[in-house]
Design an enzyme around this catalytic site. Structure first.
Site, PDB file in Angstrom:
ATOM      1  N   HIS A 246       0.658  13.357   0.892  1.00 50.89           N
ATOM      2  CA  HIS A 246      -0.014  12.375   1.219  1.00 50.89           C
ATOM      3  C   HIS A 246      -0.345  12.032   2.679  1.00 50.89           C
ATOM      4  CE1 HIS A 246      -1.020   7.806   1.661  1.00 50.89           C
ATOM      5  NE2 HIS A 246      -0.884   7.679   0.387  1.00 50.89           N
TER       6      HIS A 246
ATOM      7  N   SER B  96       0.884  -1.303   0.112  1.00 51.16           N
ATOM      8  CA  SER B  96       0.008   0.019  -0.053  1.00 51.16           C
ATOM      9  C   SER B  96       0.993   1.309   0.058  1.00 51.16           C
ATOM     10  CB  SER B  96      -0.852  -0.021   1.357  1.00 51.16           C
ATOM     11  OG  SER B  96      -1.562   1.341   1.500  1.00 51.16           O
ATOM     12  N   CYS B  97       0.407   2.403  -0.612  1.00 49.96           N
ATOM     13  CA  CYS B  97       0.972   3.547  -0.777  1.00 49.96           C
ATOM     14  C   CYS B  97       0.912   4.087   0.742  1.00 49.96           C
ATOM     15  CB  CYS B  97       0.495   4.517  -1.804  1.00 49.96           C
ATOM     16  SG  CYS B  97      -1.145   5.142  -1.574  1.00 49.96           S
ATOM     17  N   SER B  98       0.076   3.657   1.475  1.00 50.44           N
ATOM     18  CA  SER B  98      -0.150   4.398   2.983  1.00 50.44           C
ATOM     19  C   SER B  98       0.566   3.335   3.869  1.00 50.44           C
ATOM     20  CB  SER B  98      -1.751   4.033   3.250  1.00 50.44           C
ATOM     21  OG  SER B  98      -2.530   4.923   2.331  1.00 50.44           O
TER      22      SER B  98
END
Length: 483
Positions: A385, A252-254
């Site tokens: 982000h 995940s980009c998170s």
């Protein structure tokens, strides 16, 4: 002449046929009432959530992409879709959706038309499903441009959606997929010919979306940092971090890429992380791992979405590496690998996104230095982000939101699970996070159904409301005079 040739290319003709079918189907959907639209949404949701289909899609995704792990993809497919359906339940997206009598404004939802959904290999089922459902909620048609590795999973998902559409008598052409083999030419043609582009994945795809001539939503780069301050409960923080960082092998980009620990919190945090299977690498192993991860200055597919154990096994097999120690690490089956870092930028690749269960640890003197360290990290990569904070002082989350270039501040939660919406926070469920102008995006929300709508506003006359100059300039005049 070249432009005309491009418009008459095989890719252009293939895409034009898909779009024509999508437009015909969308004209049918545009006549649906809210109940019928919500049936489309439920059909697409059940296509991925039915347990046997969910697991088959997860297994196919891992088999074809080699990224992530099946059980976490099953959980992601289920949780993200269920959460999205909860968000959409009762939401008005057809006809009149809002009336403000005081202002004389009536808002009417209108479809955007045919949506081009660009999706990544990291989530080849969950991300297409999320975008398809949001698009259908707005009475739109959608054509997915999956990554080449994720094509078979996406195609199977859409086959399941078509089967559900057959059950309810809806046109299959509302949801389509680019035919294999997917390449840049067909993806760019789809971007050009559709009415809206929603792009998730590589920054190359996002830049292409923004320059294709079609209105577009794209996401920024991930490189999440989480601060652990001196008031944090080390055990709880470690539990949340390991849960987040190891989920689906950190695809995940998170997922956290760096931990920024206040000095007094660093050792208790490390002890708690290691008690949960994390492995702290020394300087020699850190240098060796960097050669595997960035062999030519770019993150290698050899580590993307791989488990920490698999990465250690690859290191144990490499010439010139400390094989006995790497073998010992692999045998211990670590949950994640930790390296200590103190700088930022291209010469310090651990300061960037790693898309694997490898995390950098920065030690800082106090909270102020922690915030500044995150600022420097994001000046290199990840601006816009989000940032995590583990702390007993919630006012510090507000301080970060006022200071740092982030669209979200995640307080005392597993970051990758919370950022895209969770059942215990109020963020919309999404797999596409806008990063604002900091991240080169035109929005800073979690991408949701409202982004797939045009809104027409009907304005009616209301009693005139003209303020006096004193009402407007009073405080200014009192401070500076009327000159």
């Amino acid at each position: 002449m070249q432009m005309n040739e491009e418009k008459d290319s095989p890719a252009a003709r293939t895409v034009a046929a898909l779009v024509a079918r999508a437009r015909a189907a969308q004209q049918v959907a545009e006549g649906y009432d809210q109940q019928r639209v919500d049936e489309l949404v439920a059909a697409a949701g059940w296509a991925i959530m039915e347990p046997a289909r969910n697991r088959a899609l997860a297994e196919l995704a891992v088999a074809d992409t080699g990224i992530g792990n099946v059980d976490d993809k099953v959980r992601k497919n289920h949780r993200k879709t269920l959460g999205l359906l909860r968000d959409l339940q009762g939401a008005r997206s057809v006809g009149v959706i809002h009336e403000d009598a005081d202002k004389g404004i009536t808002e009417i939802a209108r479809p955007v038309g045919v949506v081009c959904a660009v999706t990544p290999s990291t989530n080849p089922a969950a991300t297409p499903a999320n975008k398809i459902i949001n698009a259908l909620k707005g009475s739109n048609a959608v054509i997915v441009a999956p990554s080449p590795k994720g094509w078979s999973t996406c195609a199977q998902l859409i086959a399941h959606i078509h089967a559900q559409f057959d059950r309810i008598g809806a046109p299959r052409d509302l949801v389509q997929c680019l035919p294999a083999p997917v390449d840049k030419a067909s993806t760019h043609e789809l971007m050009r010919q559709c009415d809206l582009v929603v792009a998730t994945g590589s920054q190359a795809n996002v830049r292409a979306a923004y320059t294709c001539g079609t209105p577009a939503f794209g996401v920024g780069a991930g490189n999440v940092a989480s601060i652990v301050d001196e008031t944090a409960d080390a055990e709880l923080a470690a539990e949340r971090i390991v849960l987040s960082k190891t989920f689906d092998n950190a695809t995940s980009c998170s997922s956290e890429n760096s931990l920024v620990a206040v000095a007094s919190a660093a050792e208790p945090l490390l002890a708690a992380l290691c008690a949960r299977g994390a492995w702290l690498l020394g300087a020699a192993r850190k240098a060796e791992l960097a050669q595997l991860m960035w062999p030519e200055g770019r993150l290698s597919p050899a580590v993307i979405g791989q488990s920490a154990t698999r990465i250690a096994e690859k290191m144990a097999a490499r010439e010139g590496a400390g094989r006995p120690e790497w073998q010992a690490i692999a045998t211990a089956r670590p949950s994640m690998l930790i390296v200590e870092e103190d700088d930022f930028g291209e010469d310090h690749p651990y300061s960037g996104e790693k898309l694997s269960p490898v995390i950098a640890l920065y030690r800082v003197a106090d909270f102020a230095q922690a915030a500044d360290t995150v600022r420097q990290l994001y000046a290199y990569q990840g601006a816009g982000h989000s940032v995590g904070l583990h702390s007993a002082r919630p006012e510090r989350a507000l301080a970060l939101g006022l200071r740092l270039p982030v669209s979200r501040v995640i307080l005392n939660q597993p970051h990758c699970i919370a950022t895209g919406g969770s059942f215990d926070n109020g963020l919309p469920f999404s797999l596409s996070m806008g990063c604002g102008t900091w991240g080169g995006n035109n929005f800073s929300d979690n991408l949701n159904y409202r982004h797939y709508l045009n809104v027409t506003r009907v304005s009616q006359p209301i009693p005139e409301q003209v303020p006096s100059e004193r009402e407007i300039f009073g405080s200014f005049f009192d401070k500076y005079g009327t000159a």
